[in-house]
Design a protein around this motif. Structure first.
Motif, PDB file in Angstrom:
ATOM      1  N   ALA A  26     -14.557 -35.102 -36.676  1.00 43.59           N
ATOM      2  CA  ALA A  26     -13.371 -35.130 -35.814  1.00 43.59           C
ATOM      3  C   ALA A  26     -12.078 -35.084 -36.618  1.00 43.59           C
ATOM      4  O   ALA A  26     -11.124 -34.426 -36.219  1.00 43.59           O
ATOM      5  CB  ALA A  26     -13.400 -36.356 -34.907  1.00 43.59           C
ATOM      6  N   GLY A  27     -12.016 -35.717 -37.765  1.00 37.81           N
ATOM      7  CA  GLY A  27     -10.801 -35.731 -38.566  1.00 37.81           C
ATOM      8  C   GLY A  27     -10.802 -34.745 -39.718  1.00 37.81           C
ATOM      9  O   GLY A  27      -9.923 -34.788 -40.569  1.00 37.81           O
ATOM     10  N   VAL A  28     -11.792 -33.855 -39.765  1.00 39.49           N
ATOM     11  CA  VAL A  28     -11.919 -32.887 -40.854  1.00 39.49           C
ATOM     12  C   VAL A  28     -11.415 -31.534 -40.365  1.00 39.49           C
ATOM     13  O   VAL A  28     -11.901 -31.013 -39.361  1.00 39.49           O
ATOM     14  CB  VAL A  28     -13.390 -32.772 -41.324  1.00 39.49           C
ATOM     15  N   ALA A  29     -10.451 -30.975 -41.078  1.00 40.13           N
ATOM     16  CA  ALA A  29      -9.920 -29.660 -40.701  1.00 40.13           C
ATOM     17  C   ALA A  29     -10.912 -28.568 -41.079  1.00 40.13           C
ATOM     18  O   ALA A  29     -11.572 -28.647 -42.116  1.00 40.13           O
ATOM     19  CB  ALA A  29      -8.586 -29.418 -41.397  1.00 40.13           C
ATOM     20  N   GLY A  30     -11.025 -27.565 -40.229  1.00 37.93           N
ATOM     21  CA  GLY A  30     -11.881 -26.431 -40.533  1.00 37.93           C
ATOM     22  C   GLY A  30     -12.518 -25.858 -39.288  1.00 37.93           C
ATOM     23  O   GLY A  30     -12.445 -26.427 -38.199  1.00 37.93           O
ATOM     24  N   ASP A  31     -13.128 -24.706 -39.486  1.00 36.88           N
ATOM     25  CA  ASP A  31     -13.805 -23.992 -38.412  1.00 36.88           C
ATOM     26  C   ASP A  31     -15.244 -24.484 -38.283  1.00 36.88           C
ATOM     27  O   ASP A  31     -15.680 -25.379 -39.007  1.00 36.88           O
ATOM     28  CB  ASP A  31     -13.806 -22.487 -38.710  1.00 36.88           C
ATOM     29  N   VAL A  32     -15.971 -23.856 -37.369  1.00 36.16           N
ATOM     30  CA  VAL A  32     -17.386 -24.156 -37.129  1.00 36.16           C
ATOM     31  C   VAL A  32     -18.179 -22.879 -37.374  1.00 36.16           C
ATOM     32  O   VAL A  32     -17.687 -21.773 -37.134  1.00 36.16           O
ATOM     33  CB  VAL A  32     -17.601 -24.645 -35.673  1.00 36.16           C
ATOM     34  N   LEU A  33     -19.405 -23.018 -37.848  1.00 38.28           N
ATOM     35  CA  LEU A  33     -20.287 -21.883 -38.094  1.00 38.28           C
ATOM     36  C   LEU A  33     -21.619 -22.113 -37.398  1.00 38.28           C
ATOM     37  O   LEU A  33     -22.248 -23.155 -37.572  1.00 38.28           O
ATOM     38  CB  LEU A  33     -20.525 -21.704 -39.599  1.00 38.28           C
ATOM     39  N   ASP A  34     -22.041 -21.122 -36.611  1.00 41.31           N
ATOM     40  CA  ASP A  34     -23.393 -21.095 -36.059  1.00 41.31           C
ATOM     41  C   ASP A  34     -24.134 -20.002 -36.816  1.00 41.31           C
ATOM     42  O   ASP A  34     -23.908 -18.814 -36.583  1.00 41.31           O
ATOM     43  CB  ASP A  34     -23.360 -20.821 -34.555  1.00 41.31           C
ATOM     44  N   LEU A  35     -24.978 -20.406 -37.732  1.00 41.67           N
ATOM     45  CA  LEU A  35     -25.705 -19.480 -38.600  1.00 41.67           C
ATOM     46  C   LEU A  35     -27.073 -19.224 -37.992  1.00 41.67           C
ATOM     47  O   LEU A  35     -28.001 -20.013 -38.151  1.00 41.67           O
ATOM     48  CB  LEU A  35     -25.810 -20.085 -40.002  1.00 41.67           C
ATOM     49  N   GLY A  36     -27.157 -18.139 -37.219  1.00 41.03           N
ATOM     50  CA  GLY A  36     -28.363 -17.799 -36.481  1.00 41.03           C
ATOM     51  C   GLY A  36     -28.109 -17.945 -34.990  1.00 41.03           C
ATOM     52  O   GLY A  36     -28.385 -18.988 -34.415  1.00 41.03           O
ATOM     53  N   LEU A  37     -27.547 -16.920 -34.367  1.00 41.33           N
ATOM     54  CA  LEU A  37     -27.146 -16.987 -32.954  1.00 41.33           C
ATOM     55  C   LEU A  37     -28.335 -17.022 -32.005  1.00 41.33           C
ATOM     56  O   LEU A  37     -28.335 -17.772 -31.034  1.00 41.33           O
ATOM     57  CB  LEU A  37     -26.242 -15.797 -32.614  1.00 41.33           C
ATOM     58  N   LEU A  84     -21.909 -14.592 -45.338  1.00 41.95           N
ATOM     59  CA  LEU A  84     -21.281 -15.839 -45.772  1.00 41.95           C
ATOM     60  C   LEU A  84     -20.151 -15.545 -46.759  1.00 41.95           C
ATOM     61  O   LEU A  84     -19.103 -16.186 -46.711  1.00 41.95           O
ATOM     62  CB  LEU A  84     -22.318 -16.786 -46.386  1.00 41.95           C
ATOM     63  N   ALA A  85     -20.349 -14.552 -47.623  1.00 46.17           N
ATOM     64  CA  ALA A  85     -19.276 -14.151 -48.542  1.00 46.17           C
ATOM     65  C   ALA A  85     -18.085 -13.609 -47.753  1.00 46.17           C
ATOM     66  O   ALA A  85     -16.930 -13.932 -48.051  1.00 46.17           O
ATOM     67  CB  ALA A  85     -19.787 -13.114 -49.533  1.00 46.17           C
ATOM     68  N   GLU A  86     -18.344 -12.809 -46.738  1.00 43.28           N
ATOM     69  CA  GLU A  86     -17.271 -12.289 -45.876  1.00 43.28           C
ATOM     70  C   GLU A  86     -16.570 -13.432 -45.153  1.00 43.28           C
ATOM     71  O   GLU A  86     -15.335 -13.449 -45.038  1.00 43.28           O
ATOM     72  CB  GLU A  86     -17.845 -11.286 -44.867  1.00 43.28           C
ATOM     73  N   LEU A  87     -17.322 -14.384 -44.671  1.00 43.06           N
ATOM     74  CA  LEU A  87     -16.741 -15.547 -44.007  1.00 43.06           C
ATOM     75  C   LEU A  87     -15.810 -16.296 -44.961  1.00 43.06           C
ATOM     76  O   LEU A  87     -14.730 -16.749 -44.571  1.00 43.06           O
ATOM     77  CB  LEU A  87     -17.846 -16.476 -43.492  1.00 43.06           C
ATOM     78  N   GLY A  88     -16.204 -16.402 -46.213  1.00 43.05           N
ATOM     79  CA  GLY A  88     -15.375 -17.059 -47.209  1.00 43.05           C
ATOM     80  C   GLY A  88     -14.028 -16.383 -47.383  1.00 43.05           C
ATOM     81  O   GLY A  88     -13.027 -17.038 -47.673  1.00 43.05           O
ATOM     82  N   ARG A  89     -13.991 -15.082 -47.181  1.00 43.40           N
ATOM     83  CA  ARG A  89     -12.727 -14.343 -47.273  1.00 43.40           C
ATOM     84  C   ARG A  89     -11.892 -14.466 -46.002  1.00 43.40           C
ATOM     85  O   ARG A  89     -10.680 -14.340 -46.052  1.00 43.40           O
ATOM     86  CB  ARG A  89     -13.006 -12.871 -47.575  1.00 43.40           C
ATOM     87  N   ARG A  90     -12.537 -14.693 -44.863  1.00 41.02           N
ATOM     88  CA  ARG A  90     -11.830 -14.666 -43.580  1.00 41.02           C
ATOM     89  C   ARG A  90     -11.498 -16.035 -42.999  1.00 41.02           C
ATOM     90  O   ARG A  90     -10.621 -16.145 -42.151  1.00 41.02           O
ATOM     91  CB  ARG A  90     -12.667 -13.870 -42.574  1.00 41.02           C
ATOM     92  N   SER A  91     -12.181 -17.077 -43.419  1.00 34.29           N
ATOM     93  CA  SER A  91     -11.976 -18.413 -42.860  1.00 34.29           C
ATOM     94  C   SER A  91     -11.302 -19.308 -43.895  1.00 34.29           C
ATOM     95  O   SER A  91     -11.457 -19.098 -45.100  1.00 34.29           O
ATOM     96  CB  SER A  91     -13.324 -19.017 -42.458  1.00 34.29           C
ATOM     97  N   ASP A  92     -10.603 -20.319 -43.406  1.00 33.01           N
ATOM     98  CA  ASP A  92     -10.025 -21.322 -44.302  1.00 33.01           C
ATOM     99  C   ASP A  92     -11.037 -22.397 -44.669  1.00 33.01           C
ATOM    100  O   ASP A  92     -10.715 -23.327 -45.401  1.00 33.01           O
ATOM    101  CB  ASP A  92      -8.800 -21.969 -43.652  1.00 33.01           C
ATOM    102  N   GLY A  93     -12.230 -22.303 -44.154  1.00 35.21           N
ATOM    103  CA  GLY A  93     -13.288 -23.252 -44.482  1.00 35.21           C
ATOM    104  C   GLY A  93     -13.995 -23.755 -43.245  1.00 35.21           C
ATOM    105  O   GLY A  93     -13.446 -23.771 -42.149  1.00 35.21           O
ATOM    106  N   ILE A  94     -15.227 -24.180 -43.439  1.00 36.27           N
ATOM    107  CA  ILE A  94     -16.095 -24.622 -42.352  1.00 36.27           C
ATOM    108  C   ILE A  94     -16.253 -26.135 -42.409  1.00 36.27           C
ATOM    109  O   ILE A  94     -16.670 -26.692 -43.429  1.00 36.27           O
ATOM    110  CB  ILE A  94     -17.475 -23.929 -42.449  1.00 36.27           C
ATOM    111  N   ALA A  95     -15.923 -26.799 -41.309  1.00 37.24           N
ATOM    112  CA  ALA A  95     -16.067 -28.251 -41.212  1.00 37.24           C
ATOM    113  C   ALA A  95     -17.446 -28.641 -40.678  1.00 37.24           C
ATOM    114  O   ALA A  95     -17.968 -29.704 -41.019  1.00 37.24           O
ATOM    115  CB  ALA A  95     -14.986 -28.837 -40.309  1.00 37.24           C
ATOM    116  N   LEU A  96     -18.028 -27.792 -39.835  1.00 37.35           N
ATOM    117  CA  LEU A  96     -19.344 -28.067 -39.248  1.00 37.35           C
ATOM    118  C   LEU A  96     -20.134 -26.778 -39.201  1.00 37.35           C
ATOM    119  O   LEU A  96     -19.665 -25.766 -38.670  1.00 37.35           O
ATOM    120  CB  LEU A  96     -19.209 -28.634 -37.829  1.00 37.35           C
ATOM    121  N   ALA A  97     -21.321 -26.819 -39.787  1.00 34.39           N
ATOM    122  CA  ALA A  97     -22.206 -25.659 -39.754  1.00 34.39           C
ATOM    123  C   ALA A  97     -23.533 -26.051 -39.114  1.00 34.39           C
ATOM    124  O   ALA A  97     -24.037 -27.153 -39.342  1.00 34.39           O
ATOM    125  CB  ALA A  97     -22.451 -25.116 -41.162  1.00 34.39           C
TER     126      ALA A  97
END
Length: 158
Positions: A26-37, A84-97
């Protein structure tokens, strides 16, 4: 235990684990990743519990229920490592995966998870959480909610 009971136990653990992990970040900045839709059930749940976070999705193909399709700009289609490498270029970071890759062949799924762990680590922010159906390497494993049997789902802090 029947396969139906096993599936119900897995889905309950997945839901409980995601709800718990969402509270943990809740207090961690970042996006979310669902790896395997897959069919999109988990993605749909993540949208509900984290409506103000950007949710990235990685999968080899888009074959989910139409109501669960992620926005085109948030869906990275292809093999996990380059995505994941592409995500690293496009996101500011993942808080929950949520790691949900695999074909159901345990030895192969475990080996793939170990191989992808370093790539996943590159996109995670400090203090983030990973909820995984497979063992990962290089992360601090933590105990998840009491409602989940040990090793049914795995939880890691980054």
């Amino acid at each position: 235990m029947s396969r139906l009971d096993s599936m119900l136990r897995r889905l309950s653990a997945q839901r409980d684990g995601l709800n718990w992990a969402a509270d943990q970040v809740a207090g961690v900045a970042g996006d979310v990743l669902d790896l395997g839709l897959g069919n999109g059930r988990t993605y749909d749940h993540i949208r509900e519990i984290l409506p103000h976070r950007r949710i990235w999705v990685i999968d080899r193909v888009l074959q989910c229920h139409p109501s669960c399709e992620p926005p085109e700009e948030d869906f990275l289609m292809g093999e996990a490592a380059p995505m994941l490498a592409e995500l690293g270029r496009r996101s500011d970071g993942i808080a929950l995966a949520h790691y949900d890759l695999g074909r159901g062949i345990k030895d192969e799924d475990v080996a793939e998870a170990a191989k992808l762990s370093e790539d996943l680590a590159q996109v995670m922010v400090p203090g983030g959480m990973i909820v995984s159906g497979q063992p990962l390497v290089g992360f601090e494993q933590v105990t998840g909610p009491d409602s989940i049997a040990p090793d049914r789902y795995l939880f890691y802090r980054t």
